[in-house]
Design an enzyme around this catalytic site. Structure first.
Site, PDB file in Angstrom:
ATOM      1  N   TYR A 112      40.722  21.064   1.240  1.00 42.16           N
ATOM      2  CA  TYR A 112      39.973  20.819   2.475  1.00 42.16           C
ATOM      3  C   TYR A 112      39.911  19.277   2.894  1.00 42.16           C
ATOM      4  O   TYR A 112      39.931  18.976   4.210  1.00 42.16           O
ATOM      5  CB  TYR A 112      38.342  21.322   2.123  1.00 42.16           C
ATOM      6  CG  TYR A 112      37.439  21.057   3.352  1.00 42.16           C
ATOM      7  CD1 TYR A 112      37.136  22.004   4.171  1.00 42.16           C
ATOM      8  CD2 TYR A 112      36.663  19.896   3.382  1.00 42.16           C
ATOM      9  CE1 TYR A 112      36.062  21.603   5.172  1.00 42.16           C
ATOM     10  CE2 TYR A 112      35.750  19.650   4.255  1.00 42.16           C
ATOM     11  CZ  TYR A 112      35.400  20.699   4.986  1.00 42.16           C
ATOM     12  OH  TYR A 112      34.636  20.392   6.200  1.00 42.16           O
TER      13      TYR A 112
ATOM     14  N   LYS B  63      41.374  17.519   6.468  1.00 42.23           N
ATOM     15  CA  LYS B  63      40.698  16.936   7.088  1.00 42.23           C
ATOM     16  C   LYS B  63      41.130  15.313   7.371  1.00 42.23           C
ATOM     17  O   LYS B  63      41.347  14.820   8.514  1.00 42.23           O
ATOM     18  CB  LYS B  63      39.309  16.628   6.663  1.00 42.23           C
ATOM     19  CG  LYS B  63      38.353  17.706   6.498  1.00 42.23           C
ATOM     20  CD  LYS B  63      38.055  18.352   8.268  1.00 42.23           C
ATOM     21  CE  LYS B  63      36.916  19.498   8.103  1.00 42.23           C
ATOM     22  NZ  LYS B  63      36.665  19.934   9.528  1.00 42.23           N
TER      23      LYS B  63
END
Length: 235
Positions: free
Chosen positions: A128, A132
């Site tokens: 994750y 990003k």
């Protein structure tokens, strides 16, 4: 006094927890002439300053005219569970966001405000955070004169869909926040409404700046609270 130029602002992720609050906040401000909020399906929301075109996010280039705006606020985001796979998660959080950023830059948008996450890094071992971080790096390469990146911790607020892990986190966050001091303060949970107010205030500040320029600016918990007009508190 600096002359105010009413802004045309595009908000991505307008039906999400933070994006929806950004849209509502912008509609209330005199510095904003129009809010363009592309959506997958009609929302039924009606406002004289709001344009909500239904678009296919897999073919954003077919809607390139929408990106002829002054500022883009990107609050797009999902979870791996909701997306169904890491590949689908990356398509939304990285692919859609980067495509929108590129279309905006090509259309002449001068400012891009990106909702990312604390811990985001292209070198992270956490999938994750790595996605990003890769998005941040890719957007930086587009050459926006004004680029602002938000690194909130856990977003607090009432979501339309239930997320078990986040619901548990929200319950204990007031206690956890009190333990996060010094350099750990950036990891505090923060109300989505606070992040939205900060974004709205930042956008509206650009209405008095003819040619805004900023470096690789990243906002964490204390700065987000100050932009929102709040004192950095414990919740």
């Amino acid at each position: 006094m600096a002359e105010t130029q009413p802004l045309r602002v595009l908000v991505l992720g307008a039906t999400g927890l933070t994006g929806g609050k950004v849209v509502n906040g912008l509609l209330e401000r005199s510095e904003v002439a129009e809010v363009v909020a592309p959506v997958r399906r009609p929302t039924g929301v009606d406002h004289p300053k709001l344009t909500q075109p239904v678009v296919d996010f897999d073919d954003l280039a077919a809607h390139s005219e929408l990106f002829d705006v002054n500022v883009i606020v990107c609050c797009l985001g999902t979870t791996i569970k909701k997306a169904g796979s890491q590949e689908q998660f990356r398509k939304v959080d990285f692919g859609y966001s980067l495509k929108a950023a590129g279309l905006g830059r090509s259309a002449g948008a001068r400012a891009f405000i990106l909702m990312s996450a604390v811990g985001a890094s292209a070198n992270s071992k956490i999938f994750y955070n790595r996605v990003k971080g890769e998005l941040e790096d890719a957007v930086r390469e587009l050459g926006y004169p004004y680029l602002s990146i938000y690194h909130p911790g856990l977003l607090l607020g009432q979501r339309q869909e239930h997320r078990t892990a986040e619901a548990l986190g929200i319950k204990v966050m007031p206690l956890v926040n009190r333990a996060l001091l010094g350099p750990l303060v950036q990891y505090r949970g923060i109300e989505a409404a606070t992040v939205a107010r900060a974004m709205v205030n930042e956008v509206c500040g650009l209405a008095t700046t003819a040619d805004p320029v900023v470096g690789r600016q990243v906002w964490t918990y204390p700065e987000i609270c100050r932009l929102a007009g709040d004192e950095p508190g414990l919740i």
